[in-house]
Design a protein around this motif. Structure first.
Motif, PDB file in Angstrom:
ATOM      1  N   PRO A 107       3.727   6.389  13.118  1.00 23.47           N
ATOM      2  CA  PRO A 107       2.876   6.805  14.254  1.00 23.47           C
ATOM      3  C   PRO A 107       1.548   6.056  14.259  1.00 23.47           C
ATOM      4  O   PRO A 107       0.479   6.633  13.997  1.00 23.47           O
ATOM      5  N   TRP A 108       1.586   4.780  14.572  1.00 21.42           N
ATOM      6  CA  TRP A 108       0.391   3.936  14.498  1.00 21.42           C
ATOM      7  C   TRP A 108      -0.767   4.480  15.331  1.00 21.42           C
ATOM      8  O   TRP A 108      -1.917   4.520  14.862  1.00 21.42           O
ATOM      9  N   ARG A 111      -1.437   7.552  16.427  1.00 20.00           N
ATOM     10  CA  ARG A 111      -2.012   8.778  15.874  1.00 20.00           C
ATOM     11  C   ARG A 111      -2.822   8.488  14.617  1.00 20.00           C
ATOM     12  O   ARG A 111      -3.873   9.106  14.380  1.00 20.00           O
ATOM     13  N   ILE A 112      -2.338   7.564  13.798  1.00 18.03           N
ATOM     14  CA  ILE A 112      -3.076   7.204  12.586  1.00 18.03           C
ATOM     15  C   ILE A 112      -4.430   6.600  12.947  1.00 18.03           C
ATOM     16  O   ILE A 112      -5.472   6.979  12.393  1.00 18.03           O
ATOM     17  N   SER A 143      -6.980   9.215  14.397  1.00 15.02           N
ATOM     18  CA  SER A 143      -7.194  10.445  13.639  1.00 15.02           C
ATOM     19  C   SER A 143      -8.576  10.459  12.971  1.00 15.02           C
ATOM     20  O   SER A 143      -8.918   9.552  12.208  1.00 15.02           O
ATOM     21  N   ALA A 161      -0.908  12.430   4.925  1.00 15.74           N
ATOM     22  CA  ALA A 161       0.271  11.673   5.372  1.00 15.74           C
ATOM     23  C   ALA A 161       1.108  11.214   4.183  1.00 15.74           C
ATOM     24  O   ALA A 161       1.178  10.023   3.896  1.00 15.74           O
ATOM     25  N   TYR A 175       3.604   8.492   4.969  1.00 11.24           N
ATOM     26  CA  TYR A 175       3.019   7.213   5.367  1.00 11.24           C
ATOM     27  C   TYR A 175       1.817   6.863   4.490  1.00 11.24           C
ATOM     28  O   TYR A 175       0.883   6.193   4.951  1.00 11.24           O
ATOM     29  N   ARG A 215      -1.698  18.567   5.759  1.00  8.05           N
ATOM     30  CA  ARG A 215      -0.793  17.511   6.187  1.00  8.05           C
ATOM     31  C   ARG A 215      -0.804  17.440   7.719  1.00  8.05           C
ATOM     32  O   ARG A 215      -0.496  18.414   8.399  1.00  8.05           O
ATOM     33  N   PHE A 245       0.480  14.480   9.445  1.00  6.80           N
ATOM     34  CA  PHE A 245       1.545  13.596   9.929  1.00  6.80           C
ATOM     35  C   PHE A 245       2.865  14.028   9.302  1.00  6.80           C
ATOM     36  O   PHE A 245       2.996  14.070   8.089  1.00  6.80           O
ATOM     37  N   ASP A 246       3.841  14.337  10.125  1.00  7.27           N
ATOM     38  CA  ASP A 246       5.157  14.761   9.634  1.00  7.27           C
ATOM     39  C   ASP A 246       5.960  13.552   9.164  1.00  7.27           C
ATOM     40  O   ASP A 246       5.777  12.462   9.675  1.00  7.27           O
TER      41      ASP A 246
END
Length: 434
Positions: A223-224, A226-227, A230, A359, A362, A431, A433-434
């Protein structure tokens, strides 16, 4: 060897600890060897800054690709390839301070190779280490950096004095090759996570061996966006930048401060010159143990634990950095730099472990993004410090006055204060990021 009787994850953590130790012996070693050769050849401070910062340009380029490569083909393989490349480069580069272009290219190559290391390590640790052991595992692994720097400061000045700068490069290459052999023989990919609780905790879920072939879970899309958007990730990024700005400035310029600022020979300082990095080694592990204790005993939440340790570490470090140019003896300088680097290392139990909190799947990717910022700090800080000192030399005729060094240490001190408040406001231990 004795460690083969330990649980496999302990072997992996121990080997990654040795990995970071060897990497920082190389980094400190180049600074010591090049400073010795460059000062003998009357190379100016601006040119020294250019050579010393070249490593970080290459290092910055490979951070995010390193996280991607570790995610796709496995951190174990990427680590092995990285060590082989930078060790070979060190073995072949000539230690000629006048060969600016050759040194720049060599340092760029070493930087590119080492840029894959920390994203790969975080990918490996996220796969092997369960959540309740992460703080002390990451702290032990990263503390290898400081033990390596301490060992380099203790041994390498004498080596370069008696055997020349080239001997340092060859010794570093030999250490890199030996670690690569150990990793090749004793490291392995993690077992497939068969228990639902382990998978839910983010343990062993990124790159798993299936049928003897390394594959990536088909559903795992990075998820680029969202990263990158964030705020908790940006809190990590900003603190990583500040940590490495202070660390790289001290690592690359502290030898010059002792030699030209205080007129103290590194060879005559004995074991005291290793104390700043030995302090980092001790405080990094203390921070990891404290963090895991607070979390597992439910004294504080993960979020509060990260924020407390990060804030205490960075604020104490800021005052020590700003006090450093006020001390005009080697003992005072060693004390201040030891306090600064020690408490920065304590702060790593806050921001540095936070990659795997927010994450775990990731962790290598987020570490790559964060460490890119840390590497930019090396590019900016090391090169800018050279320019500051060249300008100060023009104003004050030499670099022995405290005024010549005040801006060098005040800048990272102020950055520490700013970063600690950013982490307090925006970080989380949950957490996201899933």
């Amino acid at each position: 060897m004795w460690w083969t009787n330990l649980p496999k994850r302990y072997v992996i953590v121990f080997l990654t600890f040795i990995c970071t130790c060897v990497c920082y012996i190389e980094r400190v070693g180049f600074s010591i060897a090049y400073t010795f050769a460059a000062d003998a050849a009357k190379v100016n401070q601006s040119t020294k800054g250019t050579i010393l910062s070249a490593f970080y340009y290459g290092y910055a380029c490979s951070q995010v690709p390193g996280g991607w490569a570790a995610q796709k083909i496995g951190g174990r393989r990427v680590l092995l390839l990285s060590f082989m490349l930078w060790s070979l480069t060190c073995a072949l580069v000539p230690a000629d301070p006048q060969g600016v272009m050759v040194l720049v290219i060599a340092r760029l190559l070493v930087g590119v190779a080492q840029g894959f290391i920390f994203p790969s390590i975080h990918t490996v640790l996220a796969q092997w280490v369960p959540p309740h052991e992460r703080s002390r595992s990451v702290s032990l692994t990263t503390s290898g950096m400081y033990l390596g720097a301490a060992m380099g400061m203790l041994v390498l000045p004498s080596l370069v004095k008696f055997k020349g700068a080239q001997s340092v490069f060859l010794a570093e290459a030999a250490l890199g090759a030996m670690w690569a052999l150990l990793w090749f023989k004793y490291a392995s990919d993690p077992p497939r996570a068969e228990h639902p609780k382990a998978a839910a905790a983010g343990f062993g879920e990124s790159t798993l061996p299936i049928g003897g072939i390394q594959k990536v879970k088909q559903s795992a899309q990075i998820p680029w966006k969202r990263i990158m958007l964030s705020l908790p990730v940006w809190a990590i990024v900003i603190n990583n930048f500040t940590f490495h700005y202070a660390l790289y400035v001290l690592m690359n310029w502290l030898p010059t401060y002792f030699e030209l600022g205080l007129h103290v020979s590194l060879q005559k300082m004995g074991s005291s010159k290793m104390m700043p990095y030995l302090n980092m080694f001790v405080f990094s592990n203390i921070g990891g143990v404290i963090a895991d204790h607070l979390i597992t005993r439910r004294i504080l939440s993960v979020t509060k634990t990260r924020k407390v340790l990060n804030t205490v570490g960075f604020l104490v470090a800021s005052f020590a950095l700003m006090a450093l140019p006020l001390f005009r003896t080697s003992g005072g300088a060693v004390f201040c730099s030891s306090m600064a680097l020690g408490f920065l290392a304590l702060g790593r139990a806050g921001f540095a472990v936070n990659h795997m909190d927010v994450a775990p799947r990731y962790a290598g990717i987020v570490m790559g993004v964060s460490n890119t910022a840390g590497t930019l700090a090396g590019i900016i800080g090391v090169d800018f410090t050279g320019k500051l000192l060249e300008a100060a030399k023009t104003d004050h005729l030499d670099l022995s006055s405290p005024e010549s060094w005040r801006a060098v240490f005040f800048i990272p001190g102020l950055l520490c204060i700013f970063s600690s408040f950013v982490f307090l406001l925006f970080s989380t231990g949950e957490r996201i990021f899933d």
